[in-house]
Design an enzyme around this catalytic site. Sequence first.
Site, short mmCIF file in Angstrom:
data_model
loop_
_atom_site.label_atom_id
_atom_site.label_comp_id
_atom_site.label_asym_id
_atom_site.label_seq_id
_atom_site.Cartn_x
_atom_site.Cartn_y
_atom_site.Cartn_z
N ASP A 17 33.23 10.73 -26.18
CA ASP A 17 34.26 11.74 -25.90
C ASP A 17 33.66 13.14 -25.98
O ASP A 17 32.48 13.34 -25.70
CB ASP A 17 35.41 11.55 -26.90
CG ASP A 17 36.78 11.84 -26.31
OD1 ASP A 17 37.03 13.02 -25.97
OD2 ASP A 17 37.60 10.91 -26.19
N ASP A 36 23.46 17.23 -24.91
CA ASP A 36 22.51 18.23 -25.38
C ASP A 36 21.21 17.62 -25.91
O ASP A 36 20.24 18.33 -26.13
CB ASP A 36 23.14 19.08 -26.48
CG ASP A 36 23.97 20.22 -25.92
OD1 ASP A 36 24.00 20.38 -24.68
OD2 ASP A 36 24.60 20.95 -26.71
N HIS A 90 39.75 16.75 -28.25
CA HIS A 90 40.13 15.45 -27.70
C HIS A 90 39.53 14.28 -28.49
O HIS A 90 40.22 13.33 -28.90
CB HIS A 90 39.70 15.39 -26.24
CG HIS A 90 40.28 14.28 -25.44
ND1 HIS A 90 39.68 13.05 -25.34
CD2 HIS A 90 41.40 14.22 -24.67
CE1 HIS A 90 40.40 12.27 -24.55
NE2 HIS A 90 41.45 12.96 -24.13
N ASN A 124 45.82 9.70 -15.96
CA ASN A 124 47.11 10.39 -16.04
C ASN A 124 47.57 10.96 -14.69
O ASN A 124 48.35 11.90 -14.65
CB ASN A 124 47.01 11.55 -17.04
CG ASN A 124 46.56 11.09 -18.41
OD1 ASN A 124 46.86 9.98 -18.84
ND2 ASN A 124 45.82 11.94 -19.10
N ASP A 151 45.48 -4.11 -18.20
CA ASP A 151 45.48 -5.28 -19.07
C ASP A 151 46.55 -5.23 -20.14
O ASP A 151 47.10 -6.26 -20.54
CB ASP A 151 44.11 -5.41 -19.75
CG ASP A 151 42.99 -5.68 -18.75
OD1 ASP A 151 43.06 -6.70 -18.06
OD2 ASP A 151 42.07 -4.84 -18.67
N SER A 168 44.78 8.72 -22.75
CA SER A 168 43.71 8.93 -23.75
C SER A 168 44.20 8.64 -25.15
O SER A 168 43.42 8.26 -26.03
CB SER A 168 43.21 10.37 -23.69
OG SER A 168 42.41 10.60 -22.57
#
Length: 270
Positions: A30, A52, A68, A161, A201, A237
Site C-alpha cells: 500500500d 524508494d 491509506h 470503486n 468472490d 479498499s
Amino acid sequence: NLLWGMRMINAPQAWDRERGSAAVIVAVNDTGVSMTHPDLQGRLLQGRDVADGDNDVTPSPTDPAAGHGTHVSGTIAAQGNNSEGVVGVCWDGVKILPVKIFMNAGGATTATAVDGLDWAMRNGAQVVNMSYGSHMYDAFEHSKIKELHAAGIILVGAAGNERQLGLGVGYPAAHEECIAVSALNTNEDLTIYSCFGPEIDIAAPGGEDVENGPGSIWSTYYDSTVRDSYRGWVGTSMAAPHVSGAAALLLSAGIPASRVETRLYEGARV
C-alpha cells in the site's frame, strides 16, 4: 460503537475462539504504514519501501492517500483490549508486514506492485492485502500473482470503486488467483461505488457515507498534519482488509492455507 463492520462479519463471536497468532504474517502492500501509531504497536514488522529502495515505510507527506495503508492495517490488526481507538479483525498476535509500493507523490506502477509482491513473498507473508488496482490487465503482474498463489500465499484484492463509471472488477482482484472483494454498506447492500461482476468472490463491509460518518469504516490513520489518529473512510479498499483479517484468523486457528479460501466462502451469508 462505530465498528459495525466487525459485527457484520461476526468477529466478536470468532474472538471467543481465536484472536490471532504472532506466527501469522499479513503483508499490506500500500502507501506505507505509520510505525508509531499507538494502536499498531507490537503488531508491525520491519517493512520495505520498494518504490524508494529503502526500509522507511513511513507514508509520504506528498501522497494524497498517505494514510491509506495505515487505515487498512488497522482493520486487519489494530490492537484490542488496550483502551485505545479501534480494534482489528486479528487484534492480538497477527503481524503486519508493511510494503510501500506507492511513490512519494502518489500512485504505484506495475513495477513497484510486482516488486512489492516479490518482497512480501520472500519475507514470509502468508496473506497479502492489495487495496489498490487498475482496470488494465498486465501479464507481468499476473505472472507474479501466479507465483505467489503457487507458493500457497492467500491473495486478497479490492474490487475497485468505479461502478458509477460502468467499470467492472479491477486488477489484481480480477485475477482468478486472488480473492476479489466488493464492498457492502450497513444494510449489507452492495455500495453505489463498488465494482462487481463474475470475478467477485466475496463481499465485506466497505461503508457508504460521508467521510468520518457512522456508516464509514473507522480505523487507524496517519497524515503529516494530524499524524497518528483515526478516520472513517469508505471503499472496497476498506472491505478487502476485513477478508484478509478473517483469513489470518483462520490461519491462526490452525486451518491449512489450502482450506482458508473455502472456509471463507462457507462462512459467508448468501
